[in-house]
Design an enzyme around this catalytic site. Structure first.
Site, PDB file in Angstrom:
ATOM      1  N   TYR B 279      26.688  41.024  29.027  1.00 30.27           N
ATOM      2  CA  TYR B 279      26.948  39.898  28.116  1.00 30.27           C
ATOM      3  C   TYR B 279      27.474  40.422  26.785  1.00 30.27           C
ATOM      4  CZ  TYR B 279      26.167  35.508  25.629  1.00 30.27           C
ATOM      5  OH  TYR B 279      26.335  34.354  24.905  1.00 30.27           O
ATOM      6  N   TYR B 329      34.856  32.710  25.938  1.00 27.33           N
ATOM      7  CA  TYR B 329      33.425  32.429  25.788  1.00 27.33           C
ATOM      8  C   TYR B 329      33.021  31.247  26.663  1.00 27.33           C
ATOM      9  CZ  TYR B 329      29.033  31.538  23.205  1.00 27.33           C
ATOM     10  OH  TYR B 329      27.725  31.342  22.829  1.00 27.33           O
TER      11      TYR B 329
END
Lengths: 139, 377
Positions: B279, B329
């Protein structure tokens, strides 16, 4: 030194847990809670100890000295920081008893991790902000 | 996991968030060789009501009956956790086919990075302007770089390595090559981050399908097997996702706490991992994740990336889609869907040559989740 400023971002949303903290800042004091059971200190306030879970609490006042644990400089408008405020330095400061608080580092002189700072209480119209100023030392 | 689905990632979607969610879920089902009639579970996450809940998607897909509907109020910590929960629901017999999705107008609508999160810790941040997720991550990154003796060249290496992957990913939002001069030429946004250290927000959705291994074996693509999955909030994780005041060590995030259990339950070690999808809302979280999972040594992640180990030809291809930094994102849901594609061997020009074991993470600071995925062996 006395600082006064118009608040740009609104007053804090105080609650029953935090009221003593904000009231102390208005007196230019930092109030720290101590667990009556395990002795751990905590600030900002919480209704119970995050180390052992006990609710019994004593209050004491922390001195204004601290050490920079980490820091950032905001150089472009991000979040609610506007162009007129730039640059803004925020520091995570370890105050007495090991509690960490985030505040603006006023008059940023390039002091960074490990730098000695001192609390600077900035009075706004209806609340007092905890900020910090470098004292020029390293701890 | 049997299939994945995406909408395009854009600056401004001209359809509703509900339609983004529906389209991604429908695409994932089609990819998996299934239909909405097969679905009996859906899981998703949103922050400050920025998406649509699972019954809305079930309704719009005409799912006959939902036996598991899981909506969590979490941010980027959620994707791996939701997949693990979906797998647990399937294992327990609570559901047979579970969709997991994230749908958001993260560019043209509510921007997570600038949200004022609910919770009583906000009163210590927002009145002073300490008000964006970027600032909190930066606060950790400064301490992390300081303590581990790393710096801007190490952050730059992450951004450059991932941009190279993005050139092989048509979905990626940022595909212009990035070299060190370009990286350094960009102004600092919040020290230590320049613009290329920051994720690029997009509108879009992506989804994946979780079902039993037995059923997945009968579907078109080879299954990506969930060998283990879990969530961790370390001690004193705070009152909201921006409240880091009581976290002891800003150089170690949840991955440090999660790694032993994650690998132990999967029956593998860090040395067995062939590729990683870490991440990366900001570049520093890749370095911290590599170190936290033990995929490289403490303080060695920057050198690891700089030496090319996370590139396609390296020992541990990492963030093969370009990451949130370059692909966009989608809040880390696209980190997991990329992992599925890689384990299935469907990565195309960016396919990792070795893809038996993949580590995937979700989240950046005090809490988060992770998965170990394996090929069907």
């Amino acid at each position: 030194m006395i600082d006064t400023e118009t608040s740009r971002h609104g007053a804090p949303a105080r609650d029953a847990d935090s009221e003593p903290y904000w009231a102390a800042l208005e007196r230019h004091e930092i109030v720290v809670q101590q667990c009556a059971s395990c002795g751990a200190h905590r600030c900002p306030p919480l209704p119970a100890c995050p180390v052992c879970g006990a609710t019994g609490t004593r209050e004491s006042t922390a001195g204004g000295d601290g050490v920079v644990y980490s820091w950032i400089v905001v150089r472009r408008p991000v979040g609610t920081v506007t162009a007129e405020e730039l640059p803004v330095t925020f520091a995570t400061v370890e105050i007495e008893h090991g509690c960490r608080l985030v505040g603006r580092l006023l008059d940023d002189d390039g002091s960074r991790i490990g730098a000695a700072v001192r609390a600077a209480f900035v009075d706004h119209d209806d609340w007092t902000e905890l900020a910090f100023r470098s004292t020029g030392g390293i701890k | 996991m049997a299939g994945v689905g995406y909408t395009p990632f854009s600056r401004r979607a001209d359809v509703s968030t509900l339609e983004l969610a529906r389209a991604a879920c429908a695409a994932a089902l089609q990819d998996a060789g299934l239909t909405p009639q097969d679905v009996d579970g859906i899981a998703s996450f949103m922050v400050m009501h920025d998406s649509v809940p699972t019954p809305a998607v079930a309704t719009t897909l005409a799912v006959p009956e939902l036996r598991v509907g899981l909506d969590v109020d979490l941010g980027g910590q959620a994707p791996c956790f939701l997949v693990a929960q979906a797998a647990a629901a399937v294992a327990a017999g609570d559901a047979e086919v579970v969709l997991v999705y994230r749908a958001m107008k993260g560019r043209s609508g509510p921007r997570v990075g600038a949200m004022e999160f609910a919770g009583s810790a906000g009163q210590y941040r927002y009145p002073i302007g300490y008000s964006a997720y970027l600032m909190y991550i930066a606060m950790w990154a400064q301490r992390f770089l300081h303590e581990t003796g790393q710096g801007e060249a190490d952050l730059a290496a992450v951004a450059m390595a991932q941009r190279a992957f993005a050139q092989a990913n048509e979905r990626a939002y940022r595909r212009v090559p990035l070299d060190l001069n370009h990286y350094l030429a960009a102004p600092m946004v919040v020290d230590p981050f320049r613009s290329d250290d920051c994720t690029v927000e997009v509108d879009g959705a992506c989804a994946l399908v979780v079902t039993s291994l037995e059923r997945a074996r009968d579907l078109p693509h080879p299954p990506a097997v969930i060998a283990s999955g879990g969530y961790r909030a370390g001690p004193r994780a705070g009152l909201d996702i921006g409240d880091h005041l009581r976290w002891e060590d800003y150089t170690r995030n949840y991955t440090t706490w999660l790694a032993p259990d994650l690998f132990g339950r999967a029956g593998v070690t860090a040395a067995d991992v062939d590729l990683a999808e870490i991440y990366d809302c900001f570049s520093s979280t890749v370095l911290m994740g590599l170190e936290g999972l033990g995929l490289c040594g403490r303080g060695e992640s920057g050198a690891f990336v700089r030496s090319g180990q996370t590139a396609l030809a390296g020992s541990l291809p990492t963030n093969t889609h370009g990451g949130l930094l370059a692909e966009g994102y989608l809040h880390g849901m696209n980190t997991v869907t990329e992992a599925v594609l890689q384990v299935q061997g469907r990565g195309g020009a960016r396919q990792s040559p070795r893809h038996d074991v993949c580590a995937v993470t979700s989240g950046a600071l005090m809490d988060g989740s992770a998965l170990i995925l394996t090929r069907d062996r």
